[in-house]
Design a protein around this motif. Sequence first.
Motif, PDB file in Angstrom:
ATOM      1  N   GLY A   1      25.982 -11.877  -5.899  1.00  9.33           N
ATOM      2  CA  GLY A   1      26.555 -13.834  -6.329  1.00  9.33           C
ATOM      3  C   GLY A   1      25.912 -13.295  -8.381  1.00  9.33           C
ATOM      4  N   GLY A   2      25.393 -13.954  -8.621  1.00  7.51           N
ATOM      5  CA  GLY A   2      24.589 -14.110  -9.936  1.00  7.51           C
ATOM      6  C   GLY A   2      23.708 -12.682 -10.288  1.00  7.51           C
ATOM      7  N   LEU A   3      23.405 -12.308  -9.116  1.00  9.42           N
ATOM      8  CA  LEU A   3      22.272 -11.497  -9.657  1.00  9.42           C
ATOM      9  C   LEU A   3      23.084 -10.053  -9.083  1.00  9.42           C
TER      10      LEU A   3
ATOM     11  N   SER B   1      13.312 -13.694  -6.251  1.00 10.50           N
ATOM     12  CA  SER B   1      13.010 -15.117  -5.692  1.00 10.50           C
ATOM     13  C   SER B   1      12.197 -16.122  -6.712  1.00 10.50           C
TER      14      SER B   1
ATOM     15  N   LEU C   1      21.567 -22.870 -10.019  1.00  7.76           N
ATOM     16  CA  LEU C   1      21.641 -21.557 -10.596  1.00  7.76           C
ATOM     17  C   LEU C   1      22.638 -21.492 -12.061  1.00  7.76           C
TER      18      LEU C   1
ATOM     19  N   ARG D   1      28.055 -18.439 -13.686  1.00  9.59           N
ATOM     20  CA  ARG D   1      26.911 -17.462 -13.820  1.00  9.59           C
ATOM     21  C   ARG D   1      28.048 -15.952 -13.115  1.00  9.59           C
TER      22      ARG D   1
ATOM     23  N   VAL E   1      14.732 -17.785  -9.156  1.00 11.21           N
ATOM     24  CA  VAL E   1      15.992 -17.730 -10.401  1.00 11.21           C
ATOM     25  C   VAL E   1      16.337 -19.047 -10.896  1.00 11.21           C
TER      26      VAL E   1
ATOM     27  N   ALA F   1      19.770  -9.534  -3.313  1.00 10.85           N
ATOM     28  CA  ALA F   1      20.377 -10.451  -3.977  1.00 10.85           C
ATOM     29  C   ALA F   1      21.313 -11.376  -2.807  1.00 10.85           C
ATOM     30  N   PHE F   2      21.062 -12.110  -2.358  1.00  9.79           N
ATOM     31  CA  PHE F   2      21.177 -12.910  -1.475  1.00  9.79           C
ATOM     32  C   PHE F   2      21.221 -14.163  -1.673  1.00  9.79           C
ATOM     33  N   ASP F   3      21.413 -15.730  -1.512  1.00 12.20           N
ATOM     34  CA  ASP F   3      20.754 -16.568  -2.380  1.00 12.20           C
ATOM     35  C   ASP F   3      20.452 -17.335  -1.183  1.00 12.20           C
TER      36      ASP F   3
ATOM     37  N   VAL G   1      19.432 -16.826 -14.274  1.00 10.54           N
ATOM     38  CA  VAL G   1      20.072 -15.147 -13.229  1.00 10.54           C
ATOM     39  C   VAL G   1      20.354 -14.238 -14.041  1.00 10.54           C
TER      40      VAL G   1
END
Lengths: 79, 287
Positions: B112-114, B226, B262, B145, B228, B199-201, B267
């Motif tokens: 995802g964003g991360l 954790s 987010l 993002r 963000v 890098a999970f949500d 992020v």
Amino acid sequence: MEIEVKLFATLRDYLPKGSSRFSCKMGIEGSTRVQDILLRLKIPEQIPKIILINGVHGKKEQILKEGDVLSIFPPVAGG
Amino acid sequence: MTFPSLSYNLILVAEKFPKHIRIKVNEKETSLPPNTTLSQLKKQSKPDADLVIYNGFPATSDGPLKEGDEIVFIKKGELPSSEEFECLMMARHTPGVHRKIKKSVVGIAGLGGLGSAIAIALARIGIGKLILVDFDVVEPSNLNRQQYFIHQIGTPKVEALQENLSKINPYVRVQTYNEKLDRNNVERIFKEAEVVVEAFDRADEKAMLINTVSEKMPDKYMVAASGVAGYGESNEIKTVRFSSKIFIVGDHKTAAQPGVGLMAPRVGIVAHHQANTVLRILLGEEK
């Protein structure tokens, strides 16, 4: 027997009054598990947690022993 | 009979074989006869170049090159050869650093964003191999993002990110898994990785991954995130070392929830903290 409990981030709110900023000492019986400490500190079951005992992976059902350092981090959503 | 002195002989040799000048052409050290001009060099090395950069600026005139000049010939949109990529990475990062980065394998859980931004940062510095894992597809709402494009909406994220990385550095090896990570497949998928990036949500999935890696593969480094969400102060983002192997980046409190979304800037800050922590681990700075 005594252990040290280190609570990180938002879990610090659950430290007993009079604790230092991050940690507290807690007396334990011979068969005290991580789960029992969580209950005593009233940390909600549903909060996801990363658990370490003496810096390595720990489980909720693990029995604690004298001098152990229990560290708990609660990750929050978002990524 | 007398002989001319040694120094006299050396002068004669120097005049007959004037000293070559050393310059850099597309980041590669090159030696040229003196008085070679820029246009002669272009003709020799890349006659079809659309642009010539001379010491950092577009060249506007011709003339003889001098010792230490740096020339870049550019054919618009052309893929540099793997050798050219090597030279430019070494020039930017120093050879010792580049070699370490190039032999490294990093796993990223969640794109995802991360995860998408971390993968791009690591691909840009020429990481050896990335193991990318996600089971999702690109949705329109991700574009606020995440490092994807409109034409990729509906495409699996692993596929879309692999495409984007190949347009940045096609020499990075990329292995993808279009599947959901759980306690049973983490070990198999990340076996080869030196560092696993979380890098999970969802918070419960973050905890699952970190607990599983630290239980089943305690020697692996983990870089997690954790806190963000939102647009809180940039300097609230911190990297905390939770154990000798686990680093957690973020403000550690701001969860994504209705009203606290987010967004690309924060992020992105966290993603790049994570990527830099990965780099520091790979370079032996976090022992």
